[in-house]
Structure formats: structure tokens, C-alpha cells
Design a protein around this motif. Structure first.
Motif, mmCIF file in Angstrom:
data_model
loop_
_atom_site.group_PDB
_atom_site.id
_atom_site.type_symbol
_atom_site.label_atom_id
_atom_site.label_comp_id
_atom_site.label_asym_id
_atom_site.label_seq_id
_atom_site.Cartn_x
_atom_site.Cartn_y
_atom_site.Cartn_z
ATOM 1 N N ASN A 1 -42.174 43.576 54.445
ATOM 2 C CA ASN A 1 -41.079 43.214 55.130
ATOM 3 C C ASN A 1 -41.072 43.173 56.624
ATOM 4 O O ASN A 1 -40.356 42.421 57.390
ATOM 5 C CB ASN A 1 -39.957 43.925 54.679
ATOM 6 N N ARG B 1 -39.385 40.142 58.812
ATOM 7 C CA ARG B 1 -38.303 40.290 59.401
ATOM 8 C C ARG B 1 -38.772 39.494 61.058
ATOM 9 O O ARG B 1 -37.872 39.077 61.595
ATOM 10 C CB ARG B 1 -37.895 41.686 59.627
ATOM 11 N N ASP C 1 -34.032 46.140 54.211
ATOM 12 C CA ASP C 1 -34.857 47.288 53.705
ATOM 13 C C ASP C 1 -34.280 47.825 52.585
ATOM 14 O O ASP C 1 -35.191 48.552 51.631
ATOM 15 C CB ASP C 1 -35.386 48.090 54.769
ATOM 16 N N HIS D 1 -25.344 43.202 55.993
ATOM 17 C CA HIS D 1 -26.245 42.070 55.793
ATOM 18 C C HIS D 1 -25.469 40.976 55.117
ATOM 19 O O HIS D 1 -24.473 40.994 54.538
ATOM 20 C CB HIS D 1 -27.048 42.580 54.634
ATOM 21 N N ASP E 1 -29.700 38.109 52.425
ATOM 22 C CA ASP E 1 -30.606 39.208 52.857
ATOM 23 C C ASP E 1 -30.854 39.935 51.858
ATOM 24 O O ASP E 1 -32.084 40.603 51.592
ATOM 25 C CB ASP E 1 -29.903 39.933 54.041
#
Length: 234
Positions: free
Chosen positions: A86, A90, A120, A160, A164
Motif C-alpha cells: 500500500n 498511496r 491501512d 476515509h 478508501d
């Protein structure tokens, strides 16, 4: 991606306001509970499920103990690998947190200054839950439900967008499932070697590969020995 987030007609933003609006109407104490659960509680609960499953596997022992433990070892490793994957995602997408682009959100956690996509928390929780599902269907389903609820809370907290969270679910699931065969091929020989160790074998099986049925207490007479003695006496 950020341009889409700024559009008021974007369903992602509309759903964000609908879910986060629940936090505005909720009592202050309830928001504090949701903040703790969303930040730490659900992730901790899924970790406990993995540990509980490991404890049950090692107590039962048996021939499949090593492979089952290997599957459970893969759970935290899958979560770690997914979060590492990730990092470049990102950096490539660079989607700001929703409260940076939209006014009127009820933000329950301060200090979130990193990028928003992919979540995350959602990635970690779903990778753990899906890997647990591979090892134990019942506990895995419980873990997946907790992960889904955790994703909802991340949107509720205003940190978020819904996409997301969905992206995190997809990433965690993909890593846990797609890399599982390779992980099992590498981890199973390791757990079998640990199982044979007289010092740390209890980490894999408390009863041994035969489930304790063939264990012999030092100094004790076995059935075969007693039968032999009776034959000689005859």
C-alpha cells in the motif's frame, strides 16, 4: 482521484456525508467509543481471534497441526505485506483525507495528515481476517464481519472515503489469497521442523503429531511389552 472527491455529485462523497453524519447525531461518549474501536479495538479483536485459533490448533495437535499453524502464521505476514504494498499505492494516488477537501465533517481523530487511499486499517483487518478464514472458516467469518464493521467505522470517523475502505478490503483480500500458496509452501516445512523440536515443538502441537495417542511415559509398560511377558510366562 482528488478531483472526483471534490464533486458534490460523487456517490463516494455522498455516502461519506451520510455515514459521517451519524457521528454528528450521536452522543459524545458514543463517538469516543467508536473512535477507540475504529483505531484499536477491532484490529485487536481480530488478532485475538488468530491467537485463539492457534491455541486451539496446538492443543488438538495431530498430523495437520503444522500446516494449520503455518496458515495462521501467514495471517500477520499477509497483513504486513499488504501494508507494504500500500505504501507505493498511496504515494502514486496521493488522495487527501476527506476532511481536507470537504467542510462540515465530524472528524473523531486528529493528526491524520497522510494520504487517504488505500486505508491501512481496512487493509490490515481484512488481510488478517481472510488469512484466518483460510485456516478456520468459522473464526474467519467472524473476523471478516469485524473487518467490514471496522471499515464502516473509518468512514464514520471522517478519516476515509468509502472507496478508501473498499480498496483496503480488496488489497488485503488479494494479498491473503493470491500469495497464500507460496506462503504455505515456505511456512509449512518450517512449522514441521519446529514441531519436531523438543524445545519449541509446543508452539505447533502440544500433543505431538499423533495427537498424544502414541505417547509413551518413560518407565511405563506398553501393551505390547506386557503381552510379550505373558507369552514368555506361559
Amino acid at each position: 482521484m482528488a478531483g472526483l472527491a471534490e464533486s458534490g455529485s460523487n456517490p463516494d462523497v455522498e455516502l461519506l456525508y451520510d455515514i459521517n453524519g451519524l457521528a454528528k447525531d450521536a452522543p459524545h461518549w458514543f463517538d469516543r467509543v467508536m473512535e477507540f474501536v475504529g483505531e484499536y479495538g477491532l484490529l485487536f479483536a481480530i488478532v485475538l481471534l488468530v491467537l485463539g485459533c492457534w491455541w486451539g490448533v496446538r492443543r488438538r495437535g495431530g498430523e495437520d497441526a503444522a500446516s494449520n499453524v503455518a496458515a495462521l502464521v501467514w495471517a500477520p505476514l499477509a497483513a504486513g505485506v499488504a501494508v507494504l504494498i500500500n505504501v507505493p499505492i498511496r504515494g502514486f494516488v496521493e488522495r487527501p483525507r476527506p476532511f481536507n477537501n470537504h467542510e462540515g465533517l465530524e472528524v473523531l481523530v486528529e493528526g491524520k495528515d497522510d494520504f487517504s487511499f488505500v486505508s491501512d486499517h481496512a487493509t490490515l483487518c481484512m488481510a488478517l481476517a481472510v488469512a484466518l478464514f483460510v485456516a478456520n472458516r468459522k473464526l474467519g467469518i467472524v473476523g471478516i464481519v469485524l473487518a467490514l464493521f471496522g471499515g464502516f467505522i473509518r468512514v464514520y470517523m471522517g478519516v476515509h472515503y468509502p472507496t478508501d475502505v473498499v480498496g483496503g478490503f480488496a488489497l488485503g483480500t488479494a494479498v491473503a489469497l493470491l500469495l497464500s500458496p507460496v506462503a504455505m509452501a515456505l511456512l509449512t516445512p518450517l512449522t514441521r521442523a519446529i514441531e519436531r523440536s523438543p524445545r519449541v515443538g509446543w508452539l505447533v502441537s502440544a500433543r505431538g503429531r499423533d495427537g498424544g495417542r502414541g505417547a509413551v511415559v518413560p518407565g511405563a509398560r506398553t501393551e505390547g511389552t506386557e503381552t510379550g511377558e505373558r507369552d514368555l510366562a506361559a
